[in-house]
Design a protein around this motif. Sequence first.
Motif, PDB file in Angstrom:
ATOM      1  N   ASP A  55      43.707  32.314  35.586  1.00 59.69           N
ATOM      2  CA  ASP A  55      43.327  33.448  35.424  1.00 59.69           C
ATOM      3  C   ASP A  55      42.554  35.011  35.840  1.00 59.69           C
ATOM      4  O   ASP A  55      43.057  35.866  35.675  1.00 59.69           O
ATOM      5  CB  ASP A  55      41.364  32.784  35.151  1.00 59.69           C
ATOM      6  CG  ASP A  55      41.003  31.570  34.638  1.00 59.69           C
ATOM      7  OD1 ASP A  55      42.734  31.504  33.430  1.00 59.69           O
ATOM      8  OD2 ASP A  55      40.367  30.440  34.638  1.00 59.69           O
ATOM      9  N   SER A  56      43.487  34.475  36.989  1.00 65.40           N
ATOM     10  CA  SER A  56      43.218  36.053  38.159  1.00 65.40           C
ATOM     11  C   SER A  56      43.765  35.622  39.210  1.00 65.40           C
ATOM     12  O   SER A  56      43.261  34.444  40.521  1.00 65.40           O
ATOM     13  CB  SER A  56      41.529  36.533  38.299  1.00 65.40           C
ATOM     14  OG  SER A  56      41.775  37.397  39.278  1.00 65.40           O
ATOM     15  N   PRO A  57      44.580  36.046  40.011  1.00 60.89           N
ATOM     16  CA  PRO A  57      45.117  35.940  41.395  1.00 60.89           C
ATOM     17  C   PRO A  57      44.528  35.662  42.753  1.00 60.89           C
ATOM     18  O   PRO A  57      43.955  37.459  42.444  1.00 60.89           O
ATOM     19  CB  PRO A  57      46.917  36.641  41.493  1.00 60.89           C
ATOM     20  CG  PRO A  57      46.611  37.610  40.089  1.00 60.89           C
ATOM     21  CD  PRO A  57      45.472  36.846  39.223  1.00 60.89           C
ATOM     22  N   SER A  58      44.178  35.354  43.358  1.00 57.99           N
ATOM     23  CA  SER A  58      43.089  35.242  44.532  1.00 57.99           C
ATOM     24  C   SER A  58      43.940  36.358  45.310  1.00 57.99           C
ATOM     25  O   SER A  58      45.412  35.624  45.436  1.00 57.99           O
ATOM     26  CB  SER A  58      42.975  34.133  45.200  1.00 57.99           C
ATOM     27  OG  SER A  58      44.250  33.547  45.225  1.00 57.99           O
ATOM     28  N   ARG A  59      43.717  36.648  46.862  1.00 60.38           N
ATOM     29  CA  ARG A  59      43.807  37.524  47.313  1.00 60.38           C
ATOM     30  C   ARG A  59      44.646  36.369  48.802  1.00 60.38           C
ATOM     31  O   ARG A  59      45.546  36.524  49.422  1.00 60.38           O
ATOM     32  CB  ARG A  59      42.751  37.510  48.711  1.00 60.38           C
ATOM     33  CG  ARG A  59      43.024  38.229  49.891  1.00 60.38           C
ATOM     34  CD  ARG A  59      43.479  39.896  50.038  1.00 60.38           C
ATOM     35  NE  ARG A  59      43.159  41.065  48.936  1.00 60.38           N
ATOM     36  CZ  ARG A  59      43.442  41.277  48.045  1.00 60.38           C
ATOM     37  NH1 ARG A  59      44.878  41.697  48.320  1.00 60.38           N
ATOM     38  NH2 ARG A  59      43.285  41.950  47.421  1.00 60.38           N
ATOM     39  N   ASP A  60      43.902  34.273  48.770  1.00 64.23           N
ATOM     40  CA  ASP A  60      44.571  34.314  49.593  1.00 64.23           C
ATOM     41  C   ASP A  60      46.349  34.060  48.594  1.00 64.23           C
ATOM     42  O   ASP A  60      47.503  34.307  49.301  1.00 64.23           O
ATOM     43  CB  ASP A  60      44.516  32.802  49.413  1.00 64.23           C
ATOM     44  CG  ASP A  60      42.581  32.539  50.184  1.00 64.23           C
ATOM     45  OD1 ASP A  60      43.224  34.140  51.246  1.00 64.23           O
ATOM     46  OD2 ASP A  60      42.487  31.548  50.786  1.00 64.23           O
ATOM     47  N   THR A  61      46.356  32.956  46.880  1.00 67.64           N
ATOM     48  CA  THR A  61      47.730  33.526  46.325  1.00 67.64           C
ATOM     49  C   THR A  61      48.443  34.440  46.479  1.00 67.64           C
ATOM     50  O   THR A  61      50.043  34.531  46.680  1.00 67.64           O
ATOM     51  CB  THR A  61      47.152  33.108  45.090  1.00 67.64           C
ATOM     52  OG1 THR A  61      46.374  32.412  44.759  1.00 67.64           O
ATOM     53  CG2 THR A  61      48.767  33.449  43.992  1.00 67.64           C
ATOM     54  N   LEU A  62      48.014  36.153  46.717  1.00 66.72           N
ATOM     55  CA  LEU A  62      49.115  37.180  46.829  1.00 66.72           C
ATOM     56  C   LEU A  62      49.848  37.305  48.760  1.00 66.72           C
ATOM     57  O   LEU A  62      50.587  37.266  48.814  1.00 66.72           O
ATOM     58  CB  LEU A  62      47.669  38.109  46.825  1.00 66.72           C
ATOM     59  CG  LEU A  62      47.844  38.930  45.329  1.00 66.72           C
ATOM     60  CD1 LEU A  62      46.283  39.493  44.606  1.00 66.72           C
ATOM     61  CD2 LEU A  62      49.258  37.996  43.860  1.00 66.72           C
ATOM     62  N   GLU A  82      43.765  39.250  34.729  1.00 64.58           N
ATOM     63  CA  GLU A  82      43.044  40.286  35.244  1.00 64.58           C
ATOM     64  C   GLU A  82      43.887  41.186  35.097  1.00 64.58           C
ATOM     65  O   GLU A  82      44.960  40.837  34.743  1.00 64.58           O
ATOM     66  CB  GLU A  82      43.263  39.208  36.922  1.00 64.58           C
ATOM     67  CG  GLU A  82      42.750  40.991  37.870  1.00 64.58           C
ATOM     68  CD  GLU A  82      41.479  41.144  36.963  1.00 64.58           C
ATOM     69  OE1 GLU A  82      41.787  42.249  37.514  1.00 64.58           O
ATOM     70  OE2 GLU A  82      40.864  40.658  37.372  1.00 64.58           O
ATOM     71  N   ASP A  83      43.707  42.189  34.694  1.00 70.25           N
ATOM     72  CA  ASP A  83      44.113  43.464  34.434  1.00 70.25           C
ATOM     73  C   ASP A  83      43.917  44.835  35.056  1.00 70.25           C
ATOM     74  O   ASP A  83      44.082  45.896  35.140  1.00 70.25           O
ATOM     75  CB  ASP A  83      44.210  43.796  32.874  1.00 70.25           C
ATOM     76  CG  ASP A  83      43.197  44.350  32.340  1.00 70.25           C
ATOM     77  OD1 ASP A  83      42.159  43.987  33.430  1.00 70.25           O
ATOM     78  OD2 ASP A  83      42.733  44.773  31.027  1.00 70.25           O
ATOM     79  N   GLY A  84      43.265  44.339  36.431  1.00 73.16           N
ATOM     80  CA  GLY A  84      42.982  45.395  37.301  1.00 73.16           C
ATOM     81  C   GLY A  84      44.109  46.159  37.844  1.00 73.16           C
ATOM     82  O   GLY A  84      44.658  45.286  37.886  1.00 73.16           O
ATOM     83  N   GLN A  85      43.971  48.109  38.075  1.00 74.57           N
ATOM     84  CA  GLN A  85      45.392  48.403  38.711  1.00 74.57           C
ATOM     85  C   GLN A  85      45.072  47.965  40.451  1.00 74.57           C
ATOM     86  O   GLN A  85      46.196  47.525  40.109  1.00 74.57           O
ATOM     87  CB  GLN A  85      45.049  50.041  38.091  1.00 74.57           C
ATOM     88  CG  GLN A  85      45.813  50.614  38.782  1.00 74.57           C
ATOM     89  CD  GLN A  85      45.751  51.886  38.664  1.00 74.57           C
ATOM     90  OE1 GLN A  85      44.881  52.351  38.273  1.00 74.57           O
ATOM     91  NE2 GLN A  85      46.828  52.262  38.504  1.00 74.57           N
ATOM     92  N   GLU A  86      44.064  47.762  40.799  1.00 75.17           N
ATOM     93  CA  GLU A  86      44.202  46.887  42.051  1.00 75.17           C
ATOM     94  C   GLU A  86      45.071  45.997  42.646  1.00 75.17           C
ATOM     95  O   GLU A  86      46.037  45.594  43.361  1.00 75.17           O
ATOM     96  CB  GLU A  86      43.145  47.142  43.196  1.00 75.17           C
ATOM     97  CG  GLU A  86      43.091  47.217  44.900  1.00 75.17           C
ATOM     98  CD  GLU A  86      42.169  47.639  44.918  1.00 75.17           C
ATOM     99  OE1 GLU A  86      42.189  46.611  46.149  1.00 75.17           O
ATOM    100  OE2 GLU A  86      40.809  48.031  44.761  1.00 75.17           O
TER     101      GLU A  86
END
Length: 191
Positions: A55-62, A82-86
């Motif tokens: 649904d949204s890539p987590s900080r941990d995943t990245l 998740e389509d947030g630019q950051e």
Amino acid sequence: MLTVLVIDESRSRAGEICAGLALAGYQVAAILAGSENLTAEVEKLQPDVILIDTDSPSRDTLEHLAAMNKDMPRPVVIFTQEDGQETIRDAVKAGVSAYIVDGLDPKRIKPIVEVARARFEDTQALRRELEETSKKLTDRKLVDQAKGVLMKARGLDEDAAYHAMRKLAMERGQTMAKVARDVIDMARVLL
């Protein structure tokens, strides 16, 4: 046959992805519920591509992707809502080759994976070229520094210093950079 590591916290979604991958002619290496042991799993399975549906890539995943990308880079495709630019920028910095917003359509898997692979290969080629250019520049600086040492210590002109180092490199079967390092190291000891 191309192997794909699938990461998806939803088993039912993962099943749909695997069906789409099979239809596209790909083999699923494994299905993981998360990216916690990503580097170890990639080392063990040696997949050609990593596909993440979240649904949204987590900080941990990245962070796990970035760590894996340093030692064992692979094309990575993320399907997300998740389509947030950051988040998109962070994903690209972590080594993601394709970031697809608004879900996964099994019919689109093959072209998306192929684009990700092509982009990955281009990025890797640029990275190798940059490393090669950087090494050449560093080597050239070493050679110039060593020429300066020889010019000062032996009263040679630049051309004579270069030829003396070149002759030594040929006699030893070493690169000019290696000889230059030796000259610089010896000058530190003697001067």
